[in-house]
Design a protein around this motif. Structure first.
Motif, PDB file in Angstrom:
ATOM      1  N   ALA A  72      14.590   9.239  -9.885  1.00  0.00           N
ATOM      2  CA  ALA A  72      15.944   8.711  -9.961  1.00  0.00           C
ATOM      3  C   ALA A  72      16.365   7.105  -9.983  1.00  0.00           C
ATOM      4  CB  ALA A  72      15.958   9.410  -8.073  1.00  0.00           C
ATOM      5  N   LYS A  73      15.692   6.566 -10.782  1.00  0.00           N
ATOM      6  CA  LYS A  73      16.119   5.113 -11.179  1.00  0.00           C
ATOM      7  C   LYS A  73      16.309   4.372  -9.353  1.00  0.00           C
ATOM      8  CE  LYS A  73      16.339   5.951 -15.912  1.00  0.00           C
ATOM      9  NZ  LYS A  73      15.456   7.054 -16.109  1.00  0.00           N
ATOM     10  N   ILE A  74      15.891   5.451  -8.277  1.00  0.00           N
ATOM     11  CA  ILE A  74      16.680   3.662  -7.427  1.00  0.00           C
ATOM     12  C   ILE A  74      15.461   2.868  -7.283  1.00  0.00           C
ATOM     13  CG2 ILE A  74      16.353   4.071  -5.093  1.00  0.00           C
ATOM     14  CD1 ILE A  74      18.247   5.870  -6.126  1.00  0.00           C
ATOM     15  N   PRO A  75      16.025   1.469  -7.242  1.00  0.00           N
ATOM     16  CA  PRO A  75      15.478   0.233  -7.573  1.00  0.00           C
ATOM     17  C   PRO A  75      14.559   0.097  -6.173  1.00  0.00           C
ATOM     18  CG  PRO A  75      17.465  -0.402  -7.686  1.00  0.00           C
ATOM     19  CD  PRO A  75      17.550   0.910  -7.515  1.00  0.00           C
ATOM     20  N   SER A  76      13.367  -0.086  -6.672  1.00  0.00           N
ATOM     21  CA  SER A  76      11.568   0.217  -5.222  1.00  0.00           C
ATOM     22  C   SER A  76      10.646  -0.236  -5.758  1.00  0.00           C
ATOM     23  CB  SER A  76      12.190   1.586  -4.718  1.00  0.00           C
ATOM     24  OG  SER A  76      11.328   2.307  -5.996  1.00  0.00           O
ATOM     25  N   PRO A  77       9.954  -0.256  -4.911  1.00  0.00           N
ATOM     26  CA  PRO A  77       8.566  -0.712  -5.439  1.00  0.00           C
ATOM     27  C   PRO A  77       7.794   0.455  -6.937  1.00  0.00           C
ATOM     28  CG  PRO A  77       8.528  -1.231  -2.910  1.00  0.00           C
ATOM     29  CD  PRO A  77      10.015  -0.368  -3.585  1.00  0.00           C
ATOM     30  N   ARG A  78       7.106   0.012  -7.413  1.00  0.00           N
ATOM     31  CA  ARG A  78       6.275   1.238  -8.006  1.00  0.00           C
ATOM     32  C   ARG A  78       5.096   1.855  -7.636  1.00  0.00           C
ATOM     33  NH1 ARG A  78       3.475   2.412 -12.509  1.00  0.00           N
ATOM     34  NH2 ARG A  78       2.159   0.124 -12.707  1.00  0.00           N
ATOM     35  N   ALA A  79       5.244   2.646  -6.948  1.00  0.00           N
ATOM     36  CA  ALA A  79       3.370   3.397  -6.835  1.00  0.00           C
ATOM     37  C   ALA A  79       2.548   3.017  -7.729  1.00  0.00           C
ATOM     38  CB  ALA A  79       3.672   4.587  -6.792  1.00  0.00           C
ATOM     39  N   VAL A  80       1.509   2.900  -7.911  1.00  0.00           N
ATOM     40  CA  VAL A  80       0.412   2.406  -8.800  1.00  0.00           C
ATOM     41  C   VAL A  80      -0.707   3.880  -7.630  1.00  0.00           C
ATOM     42  CG1 VAL A  80      -1.968   0.805  -9.057  1.00  0.00           C
ATOM     43  CG2 VAL A  80       0.374   0.145  -8.067  1.00  0.00           C
ATOM     44  N   ALA A  81      -1.131   3.844  -7.081  1.00  0.00           N
ATOM     45  CA  ALA A  81      -2.118   5.090  -6.917  1.00  0.00           C
ATOM     46  C   ALA A  81      -2.495   5.194  -5.377  1.00  0.00           C
ATOM     47  CB  ALA A  81      -3.706   4.210  -7.158  1.00  0.00           C
ATOM     48  N   VAL A  82      -3.160   6.727  -4.940  1.00  0.00           N
ATOM     49  CA  VAL A  82      -2.795   7.405  -3.827  1.00  0.00           C
ATOM     50  C   VAL A  82      -4.818   7.240  -3.689  1.00  0.00           C
ATOM     51  CG1 VAL A  82      -2.707   9.502  -4.304  1.00  0.00           C
ATOM     52  CG2 VAL A  82      -2.784   9.055  -2.014  1.00  0.00           C
ATOM     53  N   LEU A  83      -5.200   6.892  -2.618  1.00  0.00           N
ATOM     54  CA  LEU A  83      -6.866   6.557  -2.351  1.00  0.00           C
ATOM     55  C   LEU A  83      -7.203   7.432  -1.406  1.00  0.00           C
ATOM     56  CD1 LEU A  83      -7.332   3.177  -2.392  1.00  0.00           C
ATOM     57  CD2 LEU A  83      -7.230   4.338  -3.981  1.00  0.00           C
ATOM     58  N   ASN A  84      -7.673   8.664  -1.833  1.00  0.00           N
ATOM     59  CA  ASN A  84      -8.351   9.608  -0.031  1.00  0.00           C
ATOM     60  C   ASN A  84      -9.449   9.671   0.162  1.00  0.00           C
ATOM     61  OD1 ASN A  84      -5.850  11.444  -0.191  1.00  0.00           O
ATOM     62  ND2 ASN A  84      -6.226  12.324  -2.054  1.00  0.00           N
ATOM     63  N   GLY A  85      -9.572   9.679   1.417  1.00  0.00           N
ATOM     64  CA  GLY A  85     -10.559   9.507   2.064  1.00  0.00           C
ATOM     65  C   GLY A  85     -11.333   7.594   1.492  1.00  0.00           C
ATOM     66  N   TYR A  86     -10.571   6.975   1.578  1.00  0.00           N
ATOM     67  CA  TYR A  86     -10.766   5.165   1.454  1.00  0.00           C
ATOM     68  C   TYR A  86     -11.281   4.710   2.600  1.00  0.00           C
ATOM     69  CZ  TYR A  86      -9.597   0.633   0.556  1.00  0.00           C
ATOM     70  OH  TYR A  86      -9.857  -0.850   0.468  1.00  0.00           O
ATOM     71  N   THR A  87     -12.040   3.745   3.345  1.00  0.00           N
ATOM     72  CA  THR A  87     -12.199   3.194   4.129  1.00  0.00           C
ATOM     73  C   THR A  87     -12.541   1.974   4.675  1.00  0.00           C
ATOM     74  OG1 THR A  87     -14.442   4.834   4.432  1.00  0.00           O
ATOM     75  CG2 THR A  87     -14.998   2.927   5.348  1.00  0.00           C
ATOM     76  N   VAL A  88     -11.594   1.296   5.640  1.00  0.00           N
ATOM     77  CA  VAL A  88     -11.923   0.085   5.434  1.00  0.00           C
ATOM     78  C   VAL A  88     -12.102  -0.043   7.036  1.00  0.00           C
ATOM     79  CG1 VAL A  88      -9.782  -1.773   6.656  1.00  0.00           C
ATOM     80  CG2 VAL A  88      -9.238  -0.118   4.192  1.00  0.00           C
ATOM     81  N   GLY A  89     -12.868  -1.500   6.775  1.00  0.00           N
ATOM     82  CA  GLY A  89     -13.595  -1.541   7.738  1.00  0.00           C
ATOM     83  C   GLY A  89     -14.565  -0.604   9.144  1.00  0.00           C
ATOM     84  N   GLY A  90     -14.765   0.506   8.011  1.00  0.00           N
ATOM     85  CA  GLY A  90     -16.035   1.300   8.641  1.00  0.00           C
ATOM     86  C   GLY A  90     -14.670   1.953   8.831  1.00  0.00           C
ATOM     87  N   VAL A  91     -13.381   2.294   9.095  1.00  0.00           N
ATOM     88  CA  VAL A  91     -12.405   3.099   9.624  1.00  0.00           C
ATOM     89  C   VAL A  91     -11.896   4.185   8.053  1.00  0.00           C
ATOM     90  CG1 VAL A  91     -10.177   4.028  10.840  1.00  0.00           C
ATOM     91  CG2 VAL A  91     -12.180   2.095  11.564  1.00  0.00           C
ATOM     92  N   LYS A  92     -12.538   5.459   8.244  1.00  0.00           N
ATOM     93  CA  LYS A  92     -12.037   6.053   7.381  1.00  0.00           C
ATOM     94  C   LYS A  92     -10.307   6.605   7.411  1.00  0.00           C
ATOM     95  CE  LYS A  92     -13.359  10.395   4.511  1.00  0.00           C
ATOM     96  NZ  LYS A  92     -14.445  11.544   3.971  1.00  0.00           N
ATOM     97  N   GLY A  93      -9.693   6.994   6.021  1.00  0.00           N
ATOM     98  CA  GLY A  93      -8.402   7.295   6.008  1.00  0.00           C
ATOM     99  C   GLY A  93      -8.064   7.503   4.681  1.00  0.00           C
TER     100      GLY A  93
END
Length: 310
Positions: A72-93
């Motif tokens: 829609a050309k609304i000024p906003s941050p551009r999406a790069v990627a989505v990560l399913n099942g990603y883990t940070v610090g032993g926590v899955k999300g």
């Protein structure tokens, strides 16, 4: 940014990135790659698989809404990627990555900085117009936003304004409640002219309401935080007493030096026994005494500042 570089950063995010915000249900990380900044929003997966199937995937939801704004050309941050099942610090999300708009500052922080100096932002009128135009374009594209407040608008050095938090984007166009919510957020810095121009754009011909009915909701949410352990209210125990103290304003007021303090539990653990003993010994200045209770005037030291209290 190469795929190999991104993979290396994501595998070691706690050491390669910076945790900007942690709300339990969502973490916001910033990292750099190839000289450019990126933000990663991480959503832990709480509860059962059934609960997730009902609530959906918040990372994917935000990713898709970021794409809506881009198309829609609304000024906003551009999406790069989505990560399913990603883990940070032993926590899955799950996580969503977007490009950082840098350098930039949220509009509420920008306006507050000038307010604390007793000044007015030199580009106030231009920014007011850009916010109106952005929100109007959002509605014209068939979208709304359930979290319209000045903290969700970024001002870039070139004066352009960008909309944040795509998770709050809604289909079906702008709702009056969303517009009034923005009005409540901007009320501290908006002029009467700003308000009238915005109302003429979003509700042409309609009388300007005397009371913003959207104001009660953020006030209620703020009051509900009392008794919790969050950013603004925290628990404290000292000298046999147990209670809650106010930790400080996000954006202080120029006329109130005390509002600029960041108060800690250590401050009250140190000051409460002293002032409590002075009260018991009736060494404080009495302002009122009666069957319903006594009111005393005293002084506490917060950090290095002496503050008059009742």
């Amino acid at each position: 940014m190469s795929v190999a570089e991104l993979e290396a950063i994501l595998k070691d995010l706690p050491n390669r990135g910076e945790l900007v915000k942690d709300r339990g249900y969502r973490q916001v990380w910033r990292f750099s790659a190839a000289g450019k900044g990126y933000y990663l929003k991480f959503f832990p997966r709480p509860g059962s698989r059934l609960k997730r199937s009902v609530r959906g995937n918040p990372a994917m939801r935000e990713f898709l809404r970021m794409q809506w704004l881009q198309k829609a050309k609304i000024p906003s941050p551009r999406a790069v990627a989505v990560l399913n099942g990603y883990t940070v610090g032993g926590v899955k999300g799950d996580a969503v990555i977007s490009e950082a708009i840098e350098p930039a500052v949220p509009l509420d922080a920008y306006f507050n900085g000038f307010e604390l100096r007793g000044e007015r932002a030199p580009d106030h009128l231009q920014l007011s117009a850009k916010v109106r135009e952005l929100v109007f374009s959002l509605g014209k594209a068939g979208f709304g936003h359930n979290d319209l407040h000045l903290g969700n608008f970024l001002r870039a050095p070139d004066g352009n304004v960008y909309l944040l938090d795509a998770y709050a984007v809604t289909p079906g166009g702008l709702k009056m409640a969303q517009i009034l919510q923005l009005g409540h957020s901007a009320a501290r810095y908006a002029t009467r002219g700003d308000v009238r121009r915005a109302w003429a754009m979003f509700a042409p011909g309609a009388p300007l309401p005397r009371v913003n009915k959207a104001s009660w909701r953020p006030w209620r949410k703020f009051v509900e935080r009392i008794g919790g352990d969050g950013r603004y209210f925290k628990p404290v125990e000292s000298a046999g007493w147990r209670g809650v103290f106010f930790a400080g304003w996000k954006y202080p007021y120029r006329w109130s030096p005390a509002s600029q303090l960041k108060i800690t539990a250590e401050d009250w653990a140190r000051e409460w026994p002293r002032i409590s003993a002075e009260m018991d010994a009736e060494k404080l200045a009495p302002l009122k005494r009666g069957n319903s209770g006594d009111v005393w005037a005293g002084e506490v030291t917060i950090g290095t500042r002496a503050v008059q209290v009742v």
